[in-house]
Write a protein that holds these residues in place. Structure first.
Motif, PDB file in Angstrom:
ATOM      1  N   HIS A 132     -19.907   1.808   2.042  1.00 18.88           N
ATOM      2  CA  HIS A 132     -19.232   0.887   2.965  1.00 18.88           C
ATOM      3  C   HIS A 132     -19.802   1.079   4.357  1.00 18.88           C
ATOM      4  N   LYS A 161      -2.471   1.677   8.258  1.00 19.67           N
ATOM      5  CA  LYS A 161      -2.734   0.544   7.356  1.00 19.67           C
ATOM      6  C   LYS A 161      -1.518  -0.360   7.266  1.00 19.67           C
ATOM      7  N   GLU A 179     -17.936   7.736  -1.184  1.00 19.99           N
ATOM      8  CA  GLU A 179     -16.901   6.944  -1.829  1.00 19.99           C
ATOM      9  C   GLU A 179     -17.384   6.610  -3.241  1.00 19.99           C
ATOM     10  N   GLU A 218      -2.277   7.354   7.042  1.00 20.95           N
ATOM     11  CA  GLU A 218      -2.733   8.460   6.199  1.00 20.95           C
ATOM     12  C   GLU A 218      -3.805   9.267   6.900  1.00 20.95           C
ATOM     13  N   GLU A 219      -3.959  10.499   6.457  1.00 24.02           N
ATOM     14  CA  GLU A 219      -4.972  11.372   7.036  1.00 24.02           C
ATOM     15  C   GLU A 219      -6.331  10.678   6.935  1.00 24.02           C
ATOM     16  N   TYR A 225      -7.474  -6.772   3.434  1.00 26.13           N
ATOM     17  CA  TYR A 225      -8.639  -6.734   2.543  1.00 26.13           C
ATOM     18  C   TYR A 225      -9.882  -6.566   3.376  1.00 26.13           C
ATOM     19  N   ASP A 226     -10.940  -5.997   2.759  1.00 19.39           N
ATOM     20  CA  ASP A 226     -12.189  -5.720   3.456  1.00 19.39           C
ATOM     21  C   ASP A 226     -11.926  -5.021   4.796  1.00 19.39           C
ATOM     22  N   GLY A 227     -10.973  -4.119   4.800  1.00 15.02           N
ATOM     23  CA  GLY A 227     -10.694  -3.326   6.003  1.00 15.02           C
ATOM     24  C   GLY A 227      -9.811  -4.030   7.018  1.00 15.02           C
ATOM     25  N   VAL A 284      -9.850  10.733   5.843  1.00 14.50           N
ATOM     26  CA  VAL A 284     -10.572  11.567   4.885  1.00 14.50           C
ATOM     27  C   VAL A 284     -12.041  11.649   5.313  1.00 14.50           C
ATOM     28  N   ASN A 339      -8.096   6.284  -3.195  1.00 14.23           N
ATOM     29  CA  ASN A 339      -7.897   5.414  -2.023  1.00 14.23           C
ATOM     30  C   ASN A 339      -6.988   4.255  -2.395  1.00 14.23           C
ATOM     31  N   GLU A 340      -7.469   3.360  -3.249  1.00 17.25           N
ATOM     32  CA  GLU A 340      -6.570   2.280  -3.673  1.00 17.25           C
ATOM     33  C   GLU A 340      -7.032   1.649  -4.969  1.00 17.25           C
ATOM     34  N   TYR A 360     -14.860  12.040   4.008  1.00 20.49           N
ATOM     35  CA  TYR A 360     -15.401  12.094   2.644  1.00 20.49           C
ATOM     36  C   TYR A 360     -16.904  12.326   2.622  1.00 20.49           C
ATOM     37  N   LYS A 419       0.827  -1.214   0.000  1.00 18.46           N
ATOM     38  CA  LYS A 419       0.000   0.000   0.000  1.00 18.46           C
ATOM     39  C   LYS A 419       0.860   1.263   0.000  1.00 18.46           C
ATOM     40  N   GLU A 447     -16.030  -0.539   6.940  1.00 17.43           N
ATOM     41  CA  GLU A 447     -14.988  -0.772   5.926  1.00 17.43           C
ATOM     42  C   GLU A 447     -15.296  -1.907   4.967  1.00 17.43           C
ATOM     43  N   ASN A 465      -6.525  -2.425   8.586  1.00 17.65           N
ATOM     44  CA  ASN A 465      -6.671  -0.984   8.799  1.00 17.65           C
ATOM     45  C   ASN A 465      -7.086  -0.722  10.246  1.00 17.65           C
TER      46      ASN A 465
END
Ligand code: ADP
Length: 387
Positions: A212, A148, A190, A182-183, A154-156, A185, A266-267, A187, A108, A215, A159
């Motif tokens: 989501h 992360k 998504e 990472e910050e 996967y699937d959060g 977000v 995001n990814e 949002y 990542k 996550e 994280n």
């Protein structure tokens, strides 16, 4: 270009639900699939020519796939890029997307660095290798933030939100390995764009809103409930991302829309993705058929949307592990323009992705009402413990 019988064979590392839906899409093109998966009778098995039982990163397994196939691809990031590259070269079997792209995406941190270097807007991030480094990074980025694991999430899973300096030690301990932070977000929504690189063509599917919870992707709707200029920006970012990717195939590009209308990446997944399942019924070419067209060098199909479309995942709702038995299917199966996809997993557990529903609009249904209707149709679904 010609069609033959038996047809072109594609070897796929991974035989989960993505392999199953690839198998379903392969048939009309006369393409045959051989998948590899460590679980005998994996979800893809009934929809493909054959399954090789073996770990995703087992060299002999990938070798067997390559010897029996004209092209190699993968539907899971746990595939090993070094093995794919070596076996592909040794057997002269093209591998798509390129193993180098898989290598970049698996990490990542490496993924974010590559994208940031290419000018793609991403959330502010830092590499962290100790609780002290995490504390220093967050002095800079601020709280809250998302820690992360660099690999394997996967699937959060992998994280961990970090709300305050008090969480730093525990958060780092929970990751237990190389990490990035990472910050967080805040949002507005998504979004996701399925992008596709063909031999000499690139396309994007219509922008999708992804919803989501904890996550895990629950629902999608396309078009998203976002202004047209935001959708256009999402598409532009996706096209810029495709410029960074190497090799043919479909890419799942996950995005954040911020409150002030910016798009942050995001990814990326170098494969068909849950946010594109709706394209099976909702678009002229599904993400699965598109992936196979791309990997085998066929012309890409139209990505146009047939009609507004929503989807909802069917997630496990049991405690522990149990034999999979879904009840309440009469309602969705009796709903017009609604399709049920069952992945054939033998066991169910809490929040495991077991299938999905897709609802295509008739008339002028808007995204809001489509989401409400697909939720209503899914309401009676529940897993039943064995008698
Ligand atoms: P995975 O690889 O497990 O799918 P992601 O990194 O895509 O993990 O994160 C899963 C979900 O977690 C995202 O879809 C989003 O809902 C949430 N998330 C991830 N990163 C952030 C972030 N920086 N800020 C806010 N939410 C985030």
């Amino acid at each position: 270009m010609e069609l033959t019988s038996p047809g072109t064979t594609v070897g796929v590392v991974g035989g989960g639900q993505l392999g199953r839906m690839l198998g379903e899409a392969a048939s009309p093109l006369g393409i045959e699939l051989i998948v590899s998966d460590p679980t005998p009778d994996a979800p893809a098995a009934p929809a493909v020519r054959d399954q090789v039982v073996g770990e995703f990163d087992d060299e002999a397994t990938v070798q067997e796939l390559a010897e029996r196939a004209d092209y190699l691809t993968y539907e899971i990031e746990l595939a090993d890029p070094d093995i794919l590259e070596a076996v592909g070269e040794e057997t002269d079997t093209p591998v798509h997307p390129h193993p180098e792209t898989l290598r970049t995406i698996q990490d990542k941190l490496g993924q974010k660095r590559t994208l940031a270097d290419a000018g793609i807007p991403v959330p502010a991030f830092r590499a962290v290798d100790s609780p002290g480094a995490l504390r220093d990074a967050l002095d800079d980025l601020g709280y809250p933030a998302m820690l992360k694991a660099r690999e394997g999430g996967y699937d959060g899973r992998g994280n961990v939100p970090v709300e305050s300096p008090d969480d730093v030690e525990d958060a780092f301990a929970a990751i237990d390995g190389p990490a990035m932070v990472e910050e967080f977000v805040d949002y507005e929504r998504e979004l996701a764009v399925m992008g596709c690189l063909g031999a000499d063509d690139r396309r994007t599917f219509p922008v999708t809103e992804t919803i989501h919870e904890a996550e895990i992707l629950r629902e999608t709707v396309s078009p998203p409930r976002a202004p047209e200029e935001v959708r256009e920006r999402a598409r532009e970012v996706a096209l810029d991302v495709l410029d960074v990717m190497e090799g043919c195939g479909v890419y799942g590009i996950e995005l954040f829309e911020t409150g002030d209308g910016r798009i942050l990446l995001n990814e990326i997944a170098p494969r068909p993705h849950n946010s594109g399942h709706w394209t099976i019924e909702g678009c002229h070419t599904s993400q699965f058929q598109q992936h196979l067209r791309a990997v085998t060098g066929l012309p890409l199909g139209s990505t146009a949307r047939r009609a507004p479309t929503a989807s909802k995942n069917i997630l496990g709702d049991v405690d522990g592990r149990a034999r999979a038995r879904l009840t309440g299917i009469e309602t969705p199966l009796s709903t017009d323009r609604l399709s049920l996809h069952w992945y054939g997993k033998r066991e169910v557990y809490h929040l495991r992705k077991m299938g999905h529903l897709t609802l295509v609009a008739g008339g002028n249904a808007d995204s809001e009402s489509l989401l409400a209707d697909v939720r209503d149709a899914a309401e009676p679904l529940t897993f039943q413990a064995p008698d």
